[in-house]
Design a protein around this motif. Structure first.
Motif, PDB file in Angstrom:
ATOM      1  N   SER A   1      67.124  28.086  77.320  1.00  0.00           N
ATOM      2  CA  SER A   1      65.943  28.947  77.237  1.00  0.00           C
ATOM      3  C   SER A   1      65.116  28.577  76.016  1.00  0.00           C
ATOM      4  O   SER A   1      65.611  27.951  75.072  1.00  0.00           O
ATOM      5  CB  SER A   1      66.337  30.425  77.178  1.00  0.00           C
ATOM      6  N   LEU A   2      63.837  28.965  76.076  1.00  0.00           N
ATOM      7  CA  LEU A   2      62.975  28.797  74.906  1.00  0.00           C
ATOM      8  C   LEU A   2      61.931  29.904  74.900  1.00  0.00           C
ATOM      9  O   LEU A   2      61.542  30.439  75.934  1.00  0.00           O
ATOM     10  CB  LEU A   2      62.319  27.409  74.896  1.00  0.00           C
TER      11      LEU A   2
ATOM     12  N   ARG B   1      58.718  33.604  77.451  1.00  0.00           N
ATOM     13  CA  ARG B   1      60.067  33.027  77.423  1.00  0.00           C
ATOM     14  C   ARG B   1      60.352  32.409  78.787  1.00  0.00           C
ATOM     15  O   ARG B   1      60.055  32.994  79.818  1.00  0.00           O
ATOM     16  CB  ARG B   1      61.119  34.099  77.123  1.00  0.00           C
ATOM     17  N   THR B   2      60.896  31.200  78.761  1.00  0.00           N
ATOM     18  CA  THR B   2      61.347  30.561  80.000  1.00  0.00           C
ATOM     19  C   THR B   2      62.817  30.222  79.845  1.00  0.00           C
ATOM     20  O   THR B   2      63.264  29.828  78.764  1.00  0.00           O
ATOM     21  CB  THR B   2      60.549  29.278  80.304  1.00  0.00           C
TER      22      THR B   2
ATOM     23  N   THR C   1      49.651  22.206  73.205  1.00  0.00           N
ATOM     24  CA  THR C   1      48.927  23.483  73.216  1.00  0.00           C
ATOM     25  C   THR C   1      49.844  24.694  73.018  1.00  0.00           C
ATOM     26  O   THR C   1      49.351  25.816  73.023  1.00  0.00           O
ATOM     27  CB  THR C   1      48.163  23.669  74.545  1.00  0.00           C
ATOM     28  N   GLU C   2      51.140  24.462  72.853  1.00  0.00           N
ATOM     29  CA  GLU C   2      52.057  25.582  72.683  1.00  0.00           C
ATOM     30  C   GLU C   2      53.009  25.328  71.519  1.00  0.00           C
ATOM     31  O   GLU C   2      53.395  24.189  71.258  1.00  0.00           O
ATOM     32  CB  GLU C   2      52.858  25.824  73.966  1.00  0.00           C
ATOM     33  N   MET C   3      53.349  26.408  70.840  1.00  0.00           N
ATOM     34  CA  MET C   3      54.289  26.337  69.728  1.00  0.00           C
ATOM     35  C   MET C   3      55.651  26.859  70.178  1.00  0.00           C
ATOM     36  O   MET C   3      55.741  27.880  70.846  1.00  0.00           O
ATOM     37  CB  MET C   3      53.785  27.172  68.552  1.00  0.00           C
ATOM     38  N   LEU C   4      56.688  26.149  69.787  1.00  0.00           N
ATOM     39  CA  LEU C   4      58.061  26.558  70.076  1.00  0.00           C
ATOM     40  C   LEU C   4      58.564  27.378  68.898  1.00  0.00           C
ATOM     41  O   LEU C   4      58.452  26.960  67.752  1.00  0.00           O
ATOM     42  CB  LEU C   4      58.939  25.324  70.264  1.00  0.00           C
ATOM     43  N   TYR C   5      59.099  28.579  69.177  1.00  0.00           N
ATOM     44  CA  TYR C   5      59.627  29.351  68.063  1.00  0.00           C
ATOM     45  C   TYR C   5      61.039  29.883  68.278  1.00  0.00           C
ATOM     46  O   TYR C   5      61.584  30.562  67.413  1.00  0.00           O
ATOM     47  CB  TYR C   5      58.678  30.488  67.650  1.00  0.00           C
ATOM     48  N   ALA C   6      61.666  29.543  69.411  1.00  0.00           N
ATOM     49  CA  ALA C   6      63.084  29.862  69.600  1.00  0.00           C
ATOM     50  C   ALA C   6      63.625  29.000  70.717  1.00  0.00           C
ATOM     51  O   ALA C   6      62.921  28.687  71.676  1.00  0.00           O
ATOM     52  CB  ALA C   6      63.285  31.344  69.920  1.00  0.00           C
TER      53      ALA C   6
END
Length: 541
Positions: free
Chosen positions: A132-133, A146-147, A164-169
């Motif tokens: 997941s992220l 969340r996916t 275009t997207e930031m990963l934060y978890a």
């Protein structure tokens, strides 16, 4: 011998303090905890346990990690399933804080190192075995989402756009033995492991080592654009912005809506809602400066937080409002690094990423047919006038195509020239409006090629001389051009906001892959447009 199948697993949430020398009273809300209990652990400089006050009954299983130790007084945890605690540990020159149960409520968030767990995790997972992220977009329509997958997949199977997207978890399969089988990282590093307190030294040492490592090649893009979470850095950036405002250097400042709005229902903007306050057709930073001057307010960040930007309808009533700070788009340089203020948040741009985006736009050609000067209140009026001045331009503005699904209502384009140039027109107001323009142009052109129903409905809105001979047949995209026409005084694409450049770059890539030619057109703006104001009549209540 311990039966591994029955061995108790411990759930650990590990945070890293920003300042290794900080007092526990700085990093924790110790006033909400019982008196501290010191532990002597192997290879650990110091360890202090803080238990939240007033726990009810039924102690949870994680308390067994501590109850076997002689340092812990009997009944210290009470009998509560909601009891919380934190363990503050100094180790390897750093300060770690481990939370248990509801103990995270004791954290002083501004003193915790943001994204510690995320970076450790990215350096500790198999990139092809993620579960997941959590991500956040920073384009024209900010979203948090969340996916997750029921099986192990790579990061792009979890649908993230690295530009275009930031990963934060992220959660994935661990490649580090002492971290257990699975690892999750955000601000905290979250593990489920078989250990006791004396085993923490190895886990913390390994976490620190991986936190300091360079991100692996699979995840290098994570640092392209990163939100500035450190409050001290944000304060420095606001001070730098104050200096720019004081010098009245607006070359890298824009005022615009922080989100997409419905242009059909509004007549302009105001900085308060008093009856005689000027209403502005477009948002301009110079108008905001004039307003602050009339109110004897300094042009500072503090003033921007207190002054509102209000959308007015035809009755001069407020539709929506934001603080002026949220409407300010700024690009500033500090210490050789580039930062962007967008929607009230500061972001840091990786140097290599910025250069890559600029290079990708370096071959973008200008449209060979100059469009008329922009001298109207609305884009609709401009498009209608352009079609009347030159009969080779056919008006398509506001002729929405309904085909159902996620693209239920699409505007094919604003103008069609010679039935080969699809022109999308936008008065430059903000990064968000331009990003929306580029994305919209890309979507409509793609559907035109791929969707027969869409082509047939477009054909029905065209005069006889422009109709497709056979709307059922897939057209050859190489015969068409997509034109992004932007009314602005700035140089384009060089002076476009960074996030708008990213969306433009991605749109060009997609359109060229289909076979389209893509060009850009700069529409000159009549200076009178910027000076026009609308005043609410005195006789209106």
């Amino acid at each position: 011998m311990i039966d591994k199948d029955k061995e108790t697993k411990q759930h650990l949430s590990i945070y890293l303090a920003k300042d290794p020398s900080s007092l526990d009273s700085t990093t924790l809300k110790i006033e909400s905890a019982k008196p501290p209990i010191e532990f002597k652990l192997e290879n650990i400089e110091s360890a202090v346990l803080y238990i939240k006050k007033d726990p009810p009954k039924h102690s949870p299983s994680w308390t067994k990690l501590f109850t076997s130790r002689p340092e812990l007084p009997e009944g210290a945890f009470g009998e509560s399933s909601t009891v919380g605690a934190v363990l503050a540990i100094r180790h390897c020159g750093e300060k770690f804080i481990l939370t248990f149960g509801s103990g995270f409520h004791l954290l002083q968030g501004e003193h915790i190192e943001r994204d510690f767990g995320l970076r450790v995790t990215l350096n500790s997972v198999d990139p092809d075995k993620l579960r997941s992220l959590d991500k956040a977009s920073y384009d024209h329509n900010p979203l948090n989402s969340r996916t997750q997958s029921t099986r192990e997949v790579d990061i792009f199977d979890l649908h993230i756009d690295s530009e275009t997207e930031m990963l934060y978890a992220v959660t994935g399969t661990s490649t580090v033995k002492c971290f257990g089988s699975q690892v999750t990282g955000r601000d905290a590093l979250t593990l489920t492991v078989s250990t006791n307190l004396d085993g923490l030294a190895e886990i913390l040492r390994e976490a620190l080592f991986r936190y300091r490592q360079k991100l692996p090649e699979n995840f290098e893009w994570v640092d392209n654009v990163s939100r500035v979470r450190d409050s001290a850095t944000c304060q420095i950036l606001d001070l730098e912005l104050d200096d720019v405002l004081d010098k009245q250097d607006f070359s890298r400042l824009w005022l615009g809506e922080p989100e997409v709005v419905d242009w059909e229902n509004q007549v302009g903007y105001s900085f308060d809602m008093w009856p005689r306050t000027p209403r502005h057709v477009v948002l301009e930073i110079s108008d905001l400066q004039d307003y602050l001057t009339t109110k004897a307010l300094p042009f500072t960040v503090n003033s921007l937080h207190t002054v509102g930007v209000h959308i007015n309808n035809s009755d001069y009533k407020e539709i929506k409002s934001w603080s002026a700070y949220r409407c300010l788009y700024a690009e500033v340089s500090v210490g050789g690094e580039e930062y962007i203020l967008r929607n009230g948040l500061w972001y840091k741009i990786d140097k290599n990423f910025a250069s890559k985006i600029d290079q990708s736009l370096s071959d973008l050609k200008s449209y060979e047919h100059p469009l008329p000067i922009y001298s109207f209140d609305t884009e609709g009026e401009y498009n209608e006038n352009a079609s009347k001045l030159d009969t080779s331009y056919h008006l398509m503005d506001k002729k929405n195509i309904h085909i159902g699904g996620i693209y239920d209502k699409i505007e094919f384009c604003d103008l069609v020239k010679d039935w080969k140039d699809f022109i999308h027109v936008k008065y430059y107001r903000s990064s968000s409006t331009l990003s929306h323009l580029f994305a919209q142009g890309c979507v409509s052109a793609e559907i035109f090629i791929r969707d027969q129903e869409f082509r047939e409905k477009v054909n029905n809105k065209l005069p006889a001389g422009l109709k497709l001979a056979d709307a059922q047949k897939m057209p050859d995209a190489r015969l068409y051009q997509v034109i992004y026409a932007i009314a602005t005084d700035k140089q384009i694409p060089q002076d476009l906001p960074f996030f708008a450049k990213v969306t433009l770059k991605n749109s060009i890539k997609s359109l060229r892959a289909l076979g389209y030619s893509v060009k850009i057109s700069k529409i000159d703006v009549d200076p009178a447009v910027r000076l026009k104001k609308k005043i609410k009549p005195k006789n209106k209540p």
